[in-house]
Each structure stands twice: as structure tokens, then as C-alpha cells.
Design an enzyme around this catalytic site. Structure first.
Site, PDB file in Angstrom:
ATOM      1  CG  HIS A   1      -7.355 -25.900 -12.104  1.00  0.00           C
ATOM      2  ND1 HIS A   1      -7.966 -26.237 -13.179  1.00  0.00           N
ATOM      3  CD2 HIS A   1      -6.425 -26.547 -11.765  1.00  0.00           C
ATOM      4  CE1 HIS A   1      -7.173 -27.234 -13.495  1.00  0.00           C
ATOM      5  NE2 HIS A   1      -6.172 -27.584 -12.934  1.00  0.00           N
TER       6      HIS A   1
ATOM      7  N   GLY B   1     -12.735 -21.993 -14.074  1.00  0.00           N
ATOM      8  CA  GLY B   1     -13.939 -22.200 -13.430  1.00  0.00           C
ATOM      9  C   GLY B   1     -13.797 -23.580 -12.467  1.00  0.00           C
TER      10      GLY B   1
ATOM     11  CG  ASP C   1      -1.021 -26.382 -15.338  1.00  0.00           C
ATOM     12  OD1 ASP C   1       0.070 -26.931 -15.566  1.00  0.00           O
ATOM     13  OD2 ASP C   1      -1.544 -26.945 -14.121  1.00  0.00           O
TER      14      ASP C   1
ATOM     15  NE  ARG D   1      -5.488 -17.117  16.457  1.00  0.00           N
ATOM     16  CZ  ARG D   1      -6.572 -17.746  16.320  1.00  0.00           C
ATOM     17  NH1 ARG D   1      -6.948 -18.774  15.675  1.00  0.00           N
ATOM     18  NH2 ARG D   1      -7.541 -17.284  17.446  1.00  0.00           N
TER      19      ARG D   1
ATOM     20  CB  ALA E   1      -3.357 -34.460 -13.593  1.00  0.00           C
ATOM     21  N   GLY E   2      -3.122 -30.918 -14.062  1.00  0.00           N
ATOM     22  CA  GLY E   2      -2.920 -30.014 -15.307  1.00  0.00           C
ATOM     23  C   GLY E   2      -4.458 -29.296 -15.519  1.00  0.00           C
TER      24      GLY E   2
END
Length: 388
Positions: free
Chosen positions: A253, A251, A277, A229, A311-312
Site C-alpha cells: 500500500h 510494503g 485494513d 504547490r 481492496a483492503g
């Protein structure tokens, strides 16, 4: 090498067409033409690539560090140079050093460093990405919540002033902390606005896009997800054709099945493109480093805080290309565009970067048949050559 010179002996992908038995001609740091092998002008120096593939160099709009350094830790021009050098062996020829949410003083230093790097023409430097501090604490990820805050009028004015000093300025904001009128003012001032680290619903995200936001930062990560929704920011990112979306393709993130769904669902003309990143680890064997005084550990391809928060990424661009092609099944030309042309277009640099066309920067990656990087040129100068 300023040229003119020609590279031949490899398949050439110009971002649209595959050329066999052809040569790439470079003059004064720019692409002059792709010509038939036998049509190289007399007197032109010729380099034989010895097989493989020549493609436009990769463009990475989210690079937090590399070569053992983080931009946050030492925001100066030499750090920018170190980061650019660290990513070049992986095919990246243009990047945006990215400042993760920090203090106003560090942010000012980063902008000054970017202006200096621009003046010094540091190879590979394309501009800055300020990821925060105007984000959502609810979706902070690895950002320090003590440094996150809404955008003030002074903050917006500082960003617009900074853009004048830089070829590209990208900032990631959460639309719940930055008003639509502020986004409109930023984009009118030449700042590229990306939505990210946000818990916004679909309607608020769509309003931000209508105001001028043109990008979404690391799609699926640190943002509201698609619900039955409430489509959330992910739903807006895929449904709004005006939004381009950065993707961390490691693969870890984002699940491969989710990537495939997103590729099929994305409405154009906005594209999904690759970002790394990347953190300080790229190009090193370091196993840990710090960000805002917190330890980040490197293990099994992951970078995490002590509580397990990602973290990155421990990712370089050629690895992301290989992942998209081999694991996701994206056609090779499209995977290459996702690493070059599409990110360049997302920041208004599609005419100069990500393509082999007359007048474009001679940013070139030479890949083996197995998609290993064999050589890299930035504006016609060779900056990396793999060992035999």
C-alpha cells in the site's frame, strides 16, 4: 483466569521501559504491577513464559473482516465475535470492526450489532469504525460509488446517538462532503472523526482538523498527495500535529521509502500508527470473497477488485510490526507502540489499552525472540496459545 497471577520468564516491555528479571502481575482482568522477579507476592499463581517478550496487546482501529467473514456481509454480534477471534492469534487484543460504505439499513444493523457486542462484552471488541459513506467519489478506492453521499443533519444526529451506545465510535469522512461545523458537532458528541477517501486540498483538510478531526485513515491511500504547490491531505496529515495517521505497513500500500519519509516528517503530538485494513481472508486460506456484490481476489499478498484496485489488505498486526522493525528499521519498542499505544491514544483509549500500567486492561501478547506470537491474553484470560 481472573487472578491474581503473575507471568515471568520473559522480557517485559510496558510501552516505555524494558524490564529484565521481572514479573507482570494481573488481578481481576487488569494490570496490577510490574515487579522484580523476586518480589511477586506470596500465594500468587505464577506462569513461566519460557523466554521471549511480553508486550501490551495490539489495538487495530480498522478491521473489515477476518475468519472468513466481512462485517458488511453479516453485521451482527456473532460476526464481531468471529472477527475478534480471528485476529487474536496475531496479537490483536482490541479492535474496531469496520463497516465499509454501505446502505443506511446495513449501517443501522452494524450499530445495533456493536451495541449488542458491548452488552455481551465480546472479548476484543472495542467499538466501531464506520468508513463512509460520506466520502469523495474521486478517491473512492474500493468503496461503491453508488452508496457514497454527503452527510445530512440526520446522518450526523444518528452518529451522535450511536456513540452513546458504544464505547468508541470512529467515522471516516471526506471534508469536501462533511462541513466543518458538522465535524465540530460530531466531535462534541464524542465521535472520533478521521479524514480519508478525500481529494481535499491542504487548506480544507487543515480546517477540518481545526474543527475537531483528529485522525487520517490509511495515510497515502485514497487521498490527495503532496505536490509542489498543493500539499494535499497527505501534507496536512504530516504537518498538522493534531492529526494521528493510520498506516497500512505491508510494503504494498505504501512504498518503504515513503514510509520512512513520513516518519521523519510527521509533526507531533499526533503519531503514525499501524492498522491492518484487514479483510475476511485473515486466519483463512480463502482465495476470494465479495464486497457489495463485487469479487475481491487474493493473490501474492494483495487483495484486488477485477480492475486491479486494492481492496483492503491481506495483513495481520504482528506482520505489520515485523515489517516496520525489519524492513523500515524502526526500533522494536517504537514498532510495538505503533501497534498498541498510539492507536489506543488516537481513539481516546490510551489509559486502558496499549500499556502495562496499574489499572490498564490485562491485554498481553507473548512474542518469541523471532517475533512470532506465542500467547495472547485479553483482560487476563488466555485466548490463544501457539502449538509447541
Amino acid at each position: 483466569m481472573s487472578g491474581p497471577f503473575a507471568i515471568r520468564g520473559a522480557t517485559i516491555f510496558d510501552s516505555e521501559v524494558w524490564h529484565e528479571d521481572a514479573a507482570l502481575i494481573i488481578r481481576d482482568g487488569t494490570i496490577e504491577a510490574v515487579v522484580a522477579r523476586g518480589k511477586v507476592p506470596a500465594g500468587t499463581e505464577i506462569i513461566d513464559a519460557g523466554g521471549g517478550l511480553l508486550a501490551p496487546g495490539f489495538v487495530d482501529v480498522q478491521v473489515n473482516g477476518g475468519g472468513g467473514v466481512m462485517f458488511n456481509d453479516r453485521p451482527d454480534a456473532e460476526t464481531i465475535r468471529t472477527i475478534c477471534r480471528a485476529h487474536a492469534p496475531f496479537g490483536t487484543t482490541a479492535l474496531l470492526p469496520t463497516l465499509i460504505t454501505d446502505t443506511p439499513e446495513i449501517t443501522a444493523q452494524a450499530i445495533a450489532a456493536g451495541a449488542e457486542a458491548t452488552g455481551r462484552k465480546i472479548p476484543g471488541f472495542l467499538g466501531l469504525h464506520l468508513e463512509g459513506p460520506h466520502l469523495s467519489i474521486a478517491r473512492k478506492g474500493a468503496h461503491d460509488p453508488a452508496l457514497i453521499r454527503p452527510m445530512s443533519e440526520a446522518d450526523a444526529a444518528a452518529l451522535i446517538a450511536a456513540r452513546v451506545r458504544l464505547p468508541v465510535l470512529l467515522t471516516t469522512v471526506a471534508p469536501e462532503t462533511v462541513a466543518a461545523w458538522q465535524i465540530a458537532n460530531l466531535t462534541a458528541g464524542g465521535v472520533v472523526v478521521s479524514l480519508g477517501h478525500s481529494d481535499a486540498g491542504y487548506a480544507l483538510a487543515a480546517t477540518a482538523a481545526e474543527a475537531g478531526a483528529s485522525m487520517v485513515t490509511h495515510l497515502f491511500n485514497a487521498m490527495s498527495q503532496i505536490g509542489n504547490r498543493e500539499p494535499g491531505l497527505v501534507g496536512a496529515a504530516l504537518d498538522a500535529g493534531a492529526l494521528s495517521c493510520g498506516l497500512i505497513a505491508d510494503g504494498i500500500h505504501v512504498d518503504p521509502a515513503t514510509i520512512g519519509i513520513a516518519l521523519r516528517a510527521k509533526k507531533g503530538p499526533g503519531k503514525i500508527f499501524l492498522v491492518t485494513d484487514a479483510m475476511a481472508t485473515i486466519g483463512t486460506d480463502m482465495t476470494s470473497f465479495t464486497l457489495n456484490g463485487r469479487t475481491i481476489r487474493r493473490e501474492n499478498g494483495r487483495l484486488t477488485l477485477e480492475d486491479g484496485t486494492l481492496a483492503g489488505a491481506d495483513l495481520d498486526m504482528i506482520s505489520a510490526v515485523r515489517f516496520m522493525h525489519r524492513e523500515i528499521g524502526v526500533e522494536l519498542g517504537e514498532a510495538l507502540r505503533m501497534a498498541s499505544l498510539y492507536p489506543a491514544q488516537s481513539i481516546g483509549q490510551g489509559n486502558r489499552h496499549g500499556r502495562f500500567s496499574p489499572g490498564a486492561a490485562a491485554n498481553i501478547v507473548h512474542l518469541s525472540d523471532g517475533l512470532d506470537v506465542r500467547g495472547v491474553w485479553i483482560e487476563g484470560d488466555k485466548v490463544f496459545e501457539a502449538a509447541p
